[in-house]
Scaffold this motif. Sequence first.
Motif, short mmCIF file in Angstrom:
data_model
loop_
_atom_site.label_atom_id
_atom_site.label_comp_id
_atom_site.label_asym_id
_atom_site.label_seq_id
_atom_site.Cartn_x
_atom_site.Cartn_y
_atom_site.Cartn_z
N ALA A 1 32.61 37.23 101.29
CA ALA A 1 31.43 36.81 100.51
C ALA A 1 31.09 37.88 99.48
CB ALA A 1 30.26 36.56 101.45
N VAL A 2 31.15 39.15 99.90
CA VAL A 2 30.80 40.25 98.99
C VAL A 2 31.80 40.30 97.82
CG1 VAL A 2 30.66 42.78 98.81
CG2 VAL A 2 29.64 41.60 100.76
N ARG A 3 33.08 40.18 98.12
CA ARG A 3 34.09 40.21 97.04
C ARG A 3 33.85 39.07 96.06
NH1 ARG A 3 37.88 41.73 101.14
NH2 ARG A 3 38.28 43.96 100.89
N GLU A 4 33.61 37.86 96.60
CA GLU A 4 33.41 36.70 95.72
C GLU A 4 32.17 36.90 94.85
OE1 GLU A 4 35.37 33.52 98.84
OE2 GLU A 4 33.41 33.04 98.00
N LEU A 5 31.11 37.42 95.43
CA LEU A 5 29.86 37.56 94.68
C LEU A 5 29.96 38.63 93.59
CD1 LEU A 5 27.49 37.08 97.70
CD2 LEU A 5 27.51 35.66 95.66
N PHE A 6 30.79 39.64 93.82
CA PHE A 6 30.96 40.67 92.78
C PHE A 6 32.01 40.26 91.75
CE2 PHE A 6 28.55 43.40 95.57
CZ PHE A 6 27.95 44.31 94.71
N THR A 7 33.13 39.73 92.21
CA THR A 7 34.26 39.60 91.29
C THR A 7 34.59 38.15 90.91
OG1 THR A 7 35.87 39.56 93.09
CG2 THR A 7 35.30 41.73 92.21
N GLY A 8 33.83 37.17 91.42
CA GLY A 8 34.07 35.77 91.08
C GLY A 8 33.84 35.51 89.60
N SER A 9 34.22 34.31 89.16
CA SER A 9 34.16 34.01 87.71
C SER A 9 32.72 34.06 87.18
CB SER A 9 34.81 32.65 87.43
OG SER A 9 34.11 31.67 88.16
N GLU A 10 31.75 33.81 88.04
CA GLU A 10 30.34 33.97 87.61
C GLU A 10 29.67 35.07 88.43
OE1 GLU A 10 28.57 29.97 85.95
OE2 GLU A 10 29.10 29.74 88.06
N GLY A 11 30.51 36.01 88.88
CA GLY A 11 30.04 37.06 89.79
C GLY A 11 29.22 38.14 89.07
N LEU A 12 28.66 39.04 89.87
CA LEU A 12 27.77 40.08 89.36
C LEU A 12 28.42 40.91 88.25
CD1 LEU A 12 26.43 41.20 92.85
CD2 LEU A 12 25.01 40.32 90.99
N LEU A 13 29.73 41.17 88.41
CA LEU A 13 30.38 42.06 87.45
C LEU A 13 30.74 41.35 86.14
CD1 LEU A 13 32.49 44.09 90.03
CD2 LEU A 13 30.45 44.86 88.79
N GLN A 14 30.43 40.06 86.07
CA GLN A 14 30.64 39.32 84.81
C GLN A 14 29.42 39.42 83.89
OE1 GLN A 14 33.51 37.95 83.93
NE2 GLN A 14 34.31 38.70 85.87
N ALA A 15 28.30 39.93 84.42
CA ALA A 15 27.09 40.02 83.58
C ALA A 15 27.31 41.11 82.53
CB ALA A 15 25.89 40.36 84.46
N ARG A 16 26.80 40.87 81.34
CA ARG A 16 26.87 41.92 80.31
C ARG A 16 25.67 42.83 80.54
NH1 ARG A 16 30.17 40.41 75.92
NH2 ARG A 16 30.91 38.28 76.15
N ALA A 17 25.80 43.73 81.51
CA ALA A 17 24.66 44.57 81.88
C ALA A 17 25.18 45.92 82.34
CB ALA A 17 23.90 43.91 83.01
N THR A 18 24.31 46.90 82.36
CA THR A 18 24.66 48.21 82.88
C THR A 18 23.40 48.87 83.46
OG1 THR A 18 25.84 50.28 82.37
CG2 THR A 18 24.32 49.46 80.68
N GLY A 19 23.61 49.89 84.27
CA GLY A 19 22.46 50.68 84.75
C GLY A 19 21.63 50.02 85.83
N LYS A 20 22.17 49.03 86.52
CA LYS A 20 21.40 48.36 87.58
C LYS A 20 21.69 49.04 88.94
CE LYS A 20 20.56 44.95 84.56
NZ LYS A 20 19.53 44.01 84.30
N LEU A 21 20.79 48.76 89.88
CA LEU A 21 20.97 49.24 91.26
C LEU A 21 21.32 48.06 92.14
CD1 LEU A 21 20.72 51.49 93.42
CD2 LEU A 21 18.27 50.99 93.52
N LEU A 22 22.49 48.12 92.78
CA LEU A 22 22.93 47.02 93.65
C LEU A 22 22.93 47.51 95.09
CD1 LEU A 22 25.12 46.73 90.87
CD2 LEU A 22 24.76 44.50 91.88
N ILE A 23 22.22 46.81 95.95
CA ILE A 23 22.03 47.27 97.34
C ILE A 23 22.58 46.20 98.27
CG2 ILE A 23 20.35 48.03 99.04
CD1 ILE A 23 18.42 48.69 96.75
N ASN A 24 23.68 46.53 98.94
CA ASN A 24 24.33 45.55 99.82
C ASN A 24 23.88 45.79 101.26
OD1 ASN A 24 25.92 43.72 101.07
ND2 ASN A 24 27.88 44.67 100.50
N MET A 25 23.02 44.90 101.77
CA MET A 25 22.48 45.07 103.12
C MET A 25 23.27 44.29 104.17
SD MET A 25 18.42 45.34 102.25
CE MET A 25 18.06 46.62 103.44
N SER A 26 24.32 43.60 103.75
CA SER A 26 25.18 42.85 104.67
C SER A 26 25.93 43.82 105.58
CB SER A 26 26.23 42.04 103.90
OG SER A 26 25.71 41.55 102.69
#
Length: 286
Positions: free
Chosen positions: A73-98
Amino acid sequence: MSALTTIGWIGLGNMGTPMSQRLLSAGYPVFVYNRSPEKTTALRDLGATVATSPAALLAETDVVFLMVSDDQAVRELFTGSEGLLQARATGKLLINMSTVSPGVSREVAALCQAQGHTYLDAPVSGSVKQAESGQLVIMVGGEESGFTQAQPLFQHLGKLARHLGPTGNGNLAKLAMNTLLGFQAQGLAEALLFAQQHQLKTDDLMELINNSALSSVFIKLKGEAVQADNYAAAFALKLLAKDLRLAQAEGLATPLAETVVQTFQQAEPALGDEDVIAILKHLKRR
Ligand code: NAP
């Protein structure tokens, strides 16, 4: 971090729903995303904004929490086609509590760093009741500066948040804790079975345990579940089976651990969706 920090929350299961509700109740603007959209309704009704994808959620928020099942689930949410790493953004804090492997944390932390984000692994001890009341214990790996930034938010979720060192150390601590949880669940089940075998009443034995030095919140709650014949998952057996496999992959190979890992793997196909204490039913069936 000011009260205007915008929060993103991904994963609205048993744990993620009450945890995100607490941040919403504390006054933070909250965006939510869940793979199955129907689970976002309760949060939307309380005032959260529903994002259409993880990438869209990251674009709108400062800090993003994840509370999802497993490494996949974590891999899909980060690297999927609409995943977190597809956002044009920088400088965010990502906290994985899973509760996931230290390996997947190191993997996504490196990808985050390449985009100028900070990643923390921050799994929790405690179940739905502690999530609802903000009494979780939070164990954190990653950069100290990220931990300091997250502290005001952790205060709404837990009674203790401890920084344990580099990325993955939070995950390792959680695997150690859940190894003990496995021992206790199976230990309680075996003690109750032994007593039942000799016609001792479960209610009597639980009263004795709960008034002795062996008492604990966990033993009390699981004893109550057995007494009420309630095996609905507060913490699903399949999730503990997953955690024990993760611990084994990190080198857990001591005598009790070997037995407990094996028992939970055997119970998982039939009882995976029930609570961890359904290990009692499995042992009874043997
Ligand atoms: P849960 O109720 O089963 O919820 C799992 C969440 O993960 C759901 O939002 C689910 O989305 C999402 N998910 C699963 N696979 C996914 C995928 N491939 N892509 C996107 N999302 C996915 O689990 P939980 O009890 O909240 O537990 C969450 C985490 O906390 C687990 O790592 C667990 O080990 C840990 N934990 C649980 C407890 C507890 O007592 N329950 C205590 C401490 C730690 P859908 O709604 O679409 O299925």
